[in-house]
Design a protein around this motif. Structure first.
Motif, PDB file in Angstrom:
ATOM      1  N   TRP A 281      35.736   8.055  19.690  1.00 38.23           N
ATOM      2  CA  TRP A 281      36.393   7.911  19.771  1.00 38.23           C
ATOM      3  C   TRP A 281      36.722   6.891  21.153  1.00 38.23           C
ATOM      4  N   PHE A 282      36.335   6.689  22.020  1.00 38.65           N
ATOM      5  CA  PHE A 282      36.373   6.103  23.113  1.00 38.65           C
ATOM      6  C   PHE A 282      35.991   4.757  22.077  1.00 38.65           C
ATOM      7  N   GLY A 346      32.539  11.260  30.147  1.00 36.53           N
ATOM      8  CA  GLY A 346      33.428  12.407  30.512  1.00 36.53           C
ATOM      9  C   GLY A 346      33.687  12.910  29.670  1.00 36.53           C
ATOM     10  N   THR A 347      34.915  13.802  30.364  1.00 38.45           N
ATOM     11  CA  THR A 347      35.696  14.424  29.437  1.00 38.45           C
ATOM     12  C   THR A 347      36.825  13.813  28.600  1.00 38.45           C
ATOM     13  N   ASP A 348      37.353  14.204  27.515  1.00 43.80           N
ATOM     14  CA  ASP A 348      38.378  13.991  26.295  1.00 43.80           C
ATOM     15  C   ASP A 348      39.262  12.753  28.063  1.00 43.80           C
ATOM     16  N   GLU A 349      39.919  13.951  28.703  1.00 43.14           N
ATOM     17  CA  GLU A 349      40.764  13.594  28.973  1.00 43.14           C
ATOM     18  C   GLU A 349      39.983  12.574  29.785  1.00 43.14           C
ATOM     19  N   SER A 353      42.281   8.350  30.657  1.00 44.00           N
ATOM     20  CA  SER A 353      42.973   7.893  31.176  1.00 44.00           C
ATOM     21  C   SER A 353      42.016   6.314  31.791  1.00 44.00           C
ATOM     22  N   VAL A 354      40.945   6.428  31.099  1.00 47.33           N
ATOM     23  CA  VAL A 354      39.912   4.852  30.993  1.00 47.33           C
ATOM     24  C   VAL A 354      40.714   3.641  30.447  1.00 47.33           C
ATOM     25  N   VAL A 355      40.766   4.333  28.779  1.00 49.07           N
ATOM     26  CA  VAL A 355      41.950   3.808  27.953  1.00 49.07           C
ATOM     27  C   VAL A 355      43.401   3.064  28.537  1.00 49.07           C
ATOM     28  N   ASP A 356      44.559   4.323  28.912  1.00 47.76           N
ATOM     29  CA  ASP A 356      45.191   3.511  28.955  1.00 47.76           C
ATOM     30  C   ASP A 356      44.587   2.467  31.234  1.00 47.76           C
ATOM     31  N   LEU A 362      44.266  -5.480  30.643  1.00 51.71           N
ATOM     32  CA  LEU A 362      44.875  -6.379  30.039  1.00 51.71           C
ATOM     33  C   LEU A 362      45.562  -6.797  29.300  1.00 51.71           C
ATOM     34  N   ALA A 363      47.114  -6.062  29.781  1.00 56.45           N
ATOM     35  CA  ALA A 363      48.315  -6.560  29.745  1.00 56.45           C
ATOM     36  C   ALA A 363      48.796  -7.556  31.104  1.00 56.45           C
TER      37      ALA A 363
END
Length: 364
Positions: A281-282, A346-349, A353-356, A362-363
């Motif tokens: 997913w990541f 790490g965990t899903d959560e 957080s890394v993706v966000d 990047l924005a």
């Protein structure tokens, strides 16, 4: 006042750049490839049970642990040697088989402890170039000389996540002289998909006297703080390791937790399944952001920021941006990959957080 004159270390020692581990002072720690789910509850219970006996010396031969490893992986317990993490075993192998005038061969982006261990005994570390961030068998063999005493292959490799197949490992070994020791560092073996072409090196160890496989409890078993690792080799090599290691090199608490962790197969499979799904997913999310993610079968991914728009192509800026938000990842300058960050799964959560955070970076 004059400065006191200090003793002078052996030549080469001051050429060593000290190993610097991943940062630890953060809310989300994804810099050291630690197990996402933490240790098995059974391992924690076993650790707590020995609290009242820590005044006793441990079993110097790690007998129960070696027997548990032999049962879990169908190995000969007499050829297993346990250590304070696989790092200790790597150091012992170099100390036992290499020295001044010898060479220790490894791949260009291999684990930093290989050249450090080589320099510590006065041997010369030799790095073979990689192809597409993967160990290149031909490049490794081209750099073998009569001075080559040890060849290190991290499989899967840290920090790239790439791996050699069983056939590629066999071809590498076939090209080595019998006087060279092939050490297969399989610290991340448990994360490899079952039934594929990956090999931890066990088959080679069973057939040849000059092959060693090293493993660790620090990754999928999540016992990094206890410093526990092990090796599997021919009987002569195991005998050498037992001669040079410390008499009580593995603590009783580590042995007890290790045995319990091995017995908790359900937890181990849950950790592997989580890693596979979360990593998939990541990687998809990062690719959707336009980032380059190198293929990995381990519990981390190597992310390149090269090619991003100016100001967003700086991996160090991205690392600092994440750190300011309590997220710790590993910078790769020491590995010769300054445009990359290594991010533990790490965990899903945590991964959300890394993706966000990376979206925000990047924005701009």
């Amino acid at each position: 006042m004059s400065t006191p004159i200090a003793p002078v270390p052996r030549p080469g020692i001051m050429d060593i750049a000290p190993y610097i581990g991943g940062e630890a002072a953060g809310t989300i720690r994804l810099a050291s490839n630690e197990g996402a789910l933490g240790p098995s509850p059974k391992a924690m219970e076993a650790y707590a049970r020995v609290a009242g006996s820590i005044h006793r010396y441990p079993d110097g031969g790690s007998t129960e642990l070696r027997e548990a490893l032999a049962k879990r992986f169908n190995l000969d317990a007499g050829r297993i040697v346990c250590g304070a993490g696989s790092d200790e075993l790597i150091g012992l192998l170099v100390r036992a088989y290499a020295g001044v005038g010898d060479e220790v061969l490894y791949s260009q982006h291999g684990f930093l402890m290989y050249p450090i261990a080589a320099k510590s005994v006065g041997a010369t570390p030799v790095a073979a170039p990689e192809t597409d961030l993967k160990t290149d068998v031909d490049a490794m063999l081209a750099r073998v000389t009569p001075r080559t005493k040890i060849v290190f292959v991290a499989n899967p490799n840290n920090p790239t996540g790439s791996y050699l197949t069983g056939e590629e490992l066999a071809r590498l070994h076939a090209g080595l002289p019998p006087t060279a020791l092939l050490v297969i560092d399989a610290a991340y073996a448990e994360f490899a998909p079952p039934g594929g072409d990956y090999s931890s090196g066990v088959e080679l160890v069973e057939k040849h006297a000059n092959v060693v496989m090293t493993r660790t409890f620090s990754k999928i078993f999540a016992l990094g703080s206890l410093r526990l690792g092990w090796s599997y080799s021919s009987a002569p090599v195991a005998d050498v390791l037992n001669r040079v290691r410390g008499p009580f090199n593995v603590s009783g608490a580590a042995q007890a937790a290790g045995v319990a962790a091995l017995e908790d197969g359900e937890f181990l499979e849950r950790a592997r399944t989580h890693n596979e799904g979360c990593r998939t997913w990541f990687v998809g999310e990062l690719k959707a952001l336009g980032l380059t993610v190198h293929p990995s079968i381990a519990n981390f991914v190597l992310v390149s920021f090269q090619g991003q728009k100016p100001g967003k192509d700086d991996a160090e800026a991205a690392r600092q941006f994440l750190k300011d938000r309590g997220i710790l990842v590993r910078q790769m300058n020491a590995y010769g990959l300054p445009d990359c960050l290594r991010i533990t799964i790490g965990t899903d959560e945590e991964m959300r957080s890394v993706v966000d955070a990376l979206k925000g970076f990047l924005a701009g």
